[in-house]
Design a protein around this motif. Sequence first.
Motif, PDB file in Angstrom:
ATOM      1  N   TRP A 111      49.194  39.467  25.185  1.00  0.00           N
ATOM      2  CA  TRP A 111      48.387  38.581  26.040  1.00  0.00           C
ATOM      3  C   TRP A 111      46.888  38.649  25.734  1.00  0.00           C
ATOM      4  N   ASP A 112      46.492  39.693  24.993  1.00  0.00           N
ATOM      5  CA  ASP A 112      45.073  39.992  24.830  1.00  0.00           C
ATOM      6  C   ASP A 112      44.440  39.016  23.827  1.00  0.00           C
ATOM      7  N   LEU A 113      43.527  38.175  24.302  1.00  0.00           N
ATOM      8  CA  LEU A 113      42.932  37.148  23.439  1.00  0.00           C
ATOM      9  C   LEU A 113      41.809  37.704  22.558  1.00  0.00           C
ATOM     10  N   PRO A 128      41.066  40.941  38.986  1.00  0.00           N
ATOM     11  CA  PRO A 128      42.226  41.839  39.110  1.00  0.00           C
ATOM     12  C   PRO A 128      43.099  41.768  37.864  1.00  0.00           C
ATOM     13  N   GLY A 129      43.701  42.893  37.490  1.00  0.00           N
ATOM     14  CA  GLY A 129      44.512  42.930  36.262  1.00  0.00           C
ATOM     15  C   GLY A 129      43.647  42.494  35.092  1.00  0.00           C
ATOM     16  N   ALA A 130      42.461  43.076  35.021  1.00  0.00           N
ATOM     17  CA  ALA A 130      41.418  42.578  34.111  1.00  0.00           C
ATOM     18  C   ALA A 130      41.699  42.875  32.649  1.00  0.00           C
ATOM     19  N   GLY A 131      42.589  43.844  32.374  1.00  0.00           N
ATOM     20  CA  GLY A 131      42.847  44.192  30.977  1.00  0.00           C
ATOM     21  C   GLY A 131      41.559  44.625  30.297  1.00  0.00           C
ATOM     22  N   ASN A 132      41.369  44.168  29.091  1.00  0.00           N
ATOM     23  CA  ASN A 132      40.204  44.613  28.316  1.00  0.00           C
ATOM     24  C   ASN A 132      38.901  43.884  28.681  1.00  0.00           C
ATOM     25  N   LEU A 138      39.215  45.475  37.834  1.00  0.00           N
ATOM     26  CA  LEU A 138      40.288  46.282  38.428  1.00  0.00           C
ATOM     27  C   LEU A 138      41.545  46.198  37.572  1.00  0.00           C
ATOM     28  N   ASP A 139      42.146  47.347  37.309  1.00  0.00           N
ATOM     29  CA  ASP A 139      43.425  47.354  36.597  1.00  0.00           C
ATOM     30  C   ASP A 139      44.197  48.602  36.997  1.00  0.00           C
ATOM     31  N   ILE A 140      45.518  48.468  36.998  1.00  0.00           N
ATOM     32  CA  ILE A 140      46.367  49.602  37.375  1.00  0.00           C
ATOM     33  C   ILE A 140      46.466  50.618  36.231  1.00  0.00           C
ATOM     34  N   ALA A 141      46.269  50.168  35.002  1.00  0.00           N
ATOM     35  CA  ALA A 141      46.398  51.054  33.839  1.00  0.00           C
ATOM     36  C   ALA A 141      45.054  51.697  33.514  1.00  0.00           C
ATOM     37  N   SER A 142      45.114  52.922  33.006  1.00  0.00           N
ATOM     38  CA  SER A 142      43.862  53.633  32.744  1.00  0.00           C
ATOM     39  C   SER A 142      43.189  53.175  31.440  1.00  0.00           C
ATOM     40  N   GLN A 152      40.333  51.765  38.712  1.00  0.00           N
ATOM     41  CA  GLN A 152      41.732  51.885  38.303  1.00  0.00           C
ATOM     42  C   GLN A 152      42.559  52.043  39.564  1.00  0.00           C
ATOM     43  N   GLN A 153      43.282  51.003  39.918  1.00  0.00           N
ATOM     44  CA  GLN A 153      43.979  50.984  41.212  1.00  0.00           C
ATOM     45  C   GLN A 153      45.024  49.865  41.206  1.00  0.00           C
ATOM     46  N   ASP A 154      46.025  50.035  42.054  1.00  0.00           N
ATOM     47  CA  ASP A 154      46.958  48.930  42.292  1.00  0.00           C
ATOM     48  C   ASP A 154      46.220  47.859  43.100  1.00  0.00           C
ATOM     49  N   PHE A 155      46.279  46.646  42.628  1.00  0.00           N
ATOM     50  CA  PHE A 155      45.612  45.524  43.302  1.00  0.00           C
ATOM     51  C   PHE A 155      45.919  45.493  44.801  1.00  0.00           C
ATOM     52  N   PHE A 156      47.188  45.787  45.146  1.00  0.00           N
ATOM     53  CA  PHE A 156      47.602  45.661  46.547  1.00  0.00           C
ATOM     54  C   PHE A 156      47.003  46.758  47.436  1.00  0.00           C
ATOM     55  N   GLU A 184      41.299  34.624  38.067  1.00  0.00           N
ATOM     56  CA  GLU A 184      42.707  34.868  37.728  1.00  0.00           C
ATOM     57  C   GLU A 184      42.996  34.481  36.283  1.00  0.00           C
ATOM     58  N   GLN A 185      43.504  35.460  35.553  1.00  0.00           N
ATOM     59  CA  GLN A 185      43.997  35.149  34.210  1.00  0.00           C
ATOM     60  C   GLN A 185      45.076  36.132  33.814  1.00  0.00           C
ATOM     61  N   THR A 186      46.285  35.614  33.650  1.00  0.00           N
ATOM     62  CA  THR A 186      47.462  36.397  33.269  1.00  0.00           C
ATOM     63  C   THR A 186      47.634  37.680  34.089  1.00  0.00           C
ATOM     64  N   PHE A 187      47.235  37.635  35.361  1.00  0.00           N
ATOM     65  CA  PHE A 187      47.581  38.718  36.273  1.00  0.00           C
ATOM     66  C   PHE A 187      48.723  38.277  37.191  1.00  0.00           C
ATOM     67  N   PHE A 188      48.595  37.097  37.764  1.00  0.00           N
ATOM     68  CA  PHE A 188      49.650  36.541  38.627  1.00  0.00           C
ATOM     69  C   PHE A 188      50.999  36.551  37.888  1.00  0.00           C
ATOM     70  N   ALA A 244      51.938  38.501  35.645  1.00  0.00           N
ATOM     71  CA  ALA A 244      52.384  39.858  35.317  1.00  0.00           C
ATOM     72  C   ALA A 244      53.143  40.484  36.489  1.00  0.00           C
ATOM     73  N   LEU A 245      53.065  39.839  37.640  1.00  0.00           N
ATOM     74  CA  LEU A 245      53.723  40.383  38.832  1.00  0.00           C
ATOM     75  C   LEU A 245      55.107  39.766  38.987  1.00  0.00           C
ATOM     76  N   GLU A 246      56.055  40.587  39.437  1.00  0.00           N
ATOM     77  CA  GLU A 246      57.380  40.034  39.722  1.00  0.00           C
ATOM     78  C   GLU A 246      57.229  38.914  40.745  1.00  0.00           C
TER      79      GLU A 246
HETATM   80  C1  LIG Z   1      49.283  40.406  31.136  1.00  0.00           C
HETATM   81  S1  LIG Z   1      48.028  41.599  31.358  1.00  0.00           S
HETATM   82  C2  LIG Z   1      46.554  40.593  31.440  1.00  0.00           C
HETATM   83  C3  LIG Z   1      45.267  41.328  31.214  1.00  0.00           C
HETATM   84  C4  LIG Z   1      44.012  40.436  31.219  1.00  0.00           C
HETATM   85  N1  LIG Z   1      43.899  39.674  32.436  1.00  0.00           N
HETATM   86  C5  LIG Z   1      43.987  39.529  30.025  1.00  0.00           C
HETATM   87  O1  LIG Z   1      44.094  38.313  30.200  1.00  0.00           O
HETATM   88  O2  LIG Z   1      43.836  40.030  28.899  1.00  0.00           O
HETATM   89  C6  LIG Z   1      48.265  42.062  33.039  1.00  0.00           C
HETATM   90  C7  LIG Z   1      47.341  43.150  33.482  1.00  0.00           C
HETATM   91  O3  LIG Z   1      47.555  43.411  34.860  1.00  0.00           O
HETATM   92  C8  LIG Z   1      47.570  44.812  35.071  1.00  0.00           C
HETATM   93  N2  LIG Z   1      48.390  45.031  36.287  1.00  0.00           N
HETATM   94  C9  LIG Z   1      49.712  44.839  36.443  1.00  0.00           C
HETATM   95  N3  LIG Z   1      50.099  45.084  37.699  1.00  0.00           N
HETATM   96  C10 LIG Z   1      48.978  45.442  38.376  1.00  0.00           C
HETATM   97  C11 LIG Z   1      48.699  45.810  39.716  1.00  0.00           C
HETATM   98  N4  LIG Z   1      49.675  45.860  40.645  1.00  0.00           N
HETATM   99  N5  LIG Z   1      47.432  46.088  40.081  1.00  0.00           N
HETATM  100  C12 LIG Z   1      46.425  46.032  39.158  1.00  0.00           C
HETATM  101  N6  LIG Z   1      46.629  45.705  37.862  1.00  0.00           N
HETATM  102  C13 LIG Z   1      47.886  45.409  37.466  1.00  0.00           C
HETATM  103  C14 LIG Z   1      48.166  45.387  33.792  1.00  0.00           C
HETATM  104  O4  LIG Z   1      47.826  46.739  33.581  1.00  0.00           O
HETATM  105  C15 LIG Z   1      47.544  44.457  32.748  1.00  0.00           C
HETATM  106  O5  LIG Z   1      46.310  44.943  32.293  1.00  0.00           O
END
Ligand SMILES: C[S@@+](CC[C@H](N)C(=O)[O-])C[C@H]1O[C@@H](n2cnc3c(N)ncnc32)[C@H](O)[C@@H]1O
Length: 194
Positions: free
Chosen positions: A20-22, A46-50, A68-72, A91-95, A106-110, A112-114
């Motif tokens: 997903w990383d552009l 949220p889910g900011a990635g890089n 904000l991102d859940i991964a370190s 570094q935290q769970d969005f919720f 919002e970009q590729t975070f929504f 990424a969630l079930e």
């Molecule tokens: C598909 S990647 C997108 C990253 C970034 N937005 C991008 O476009 O490059 C989804 C990101 O959401 C993060 N993520 C997934 N579930 C999360 C949660 N519950 N809270 C915070 N971050 C979360 C992942 O670690 C990952 O970095």
Amino acid sequence: MIKLDQQYWQERYTNNSIGWDLGKVSTPLKNYIDQLTDKDISILIPGAGNAYEAEYLFNSGFKNITILDIASSPIKYAKEKIALPCCNFVQQDFFDHNGKYDLILEQTFFCALEPRFRESYIKKTHQLLKDNGRLVGVLFNFENKLNGPPFGGIITEYIKLFESHFKIIIMESCYNSVKERQDKEIFIKLMKKI
Ligand SMILES: C[S@@+](CC[C@H](N)C(=O)[O-])C[C@H]1O[C@@H](n2cnc3c(N)ncnc32)[C@H](O)[C@@H]1O
């Protein structure tokens, strides 16, 4: 289904499995950011990635950005690469996150969630926005057939989901996606309902 928890996402970074990383700010978000005039607004990614969008915001003069991102790994990378006084690195769970923002990007975070967490995402973004705050960005535009991320959707489904908590200003096929995402994205600009 595989559990999409902190360990799952961290492993995706460790294994460099980050398709997903552009590697740069995406054009729909860049063009939207370019139209903003108030550089003092508080922005959550949220889910900011890089965090390319945060880097672009900083270089454009924005001063109050929360990454904000859940991964370190991406948080560490963003801290080292960007290391900006304007940014909060979380570094935290969005919720579990608390705060009040003018804008959530919002970009590729929504996606990424079930899908079962979509209503929670909508409630949480609504809660994290100030009155008249906005949720802006892109959602994927394809039928949801996958067992793992990215989970897609279509406009009619998104309207049904978001309109309970947001006034829909724009929700339409994205005309300025990066090449590899052309015709696969919907641009959204939503205003918090109060
Ligand atoms: C598909 S990647 C997108 C990253 C970034 N937005 C991008 O476009 O490059 C989804 C990101 O959401 C993060 N993520 C997934 N579930 C999360 C949660 N519950 N809270 C915070 N971050 C979360 C992942 O670690 C990952 O970095």
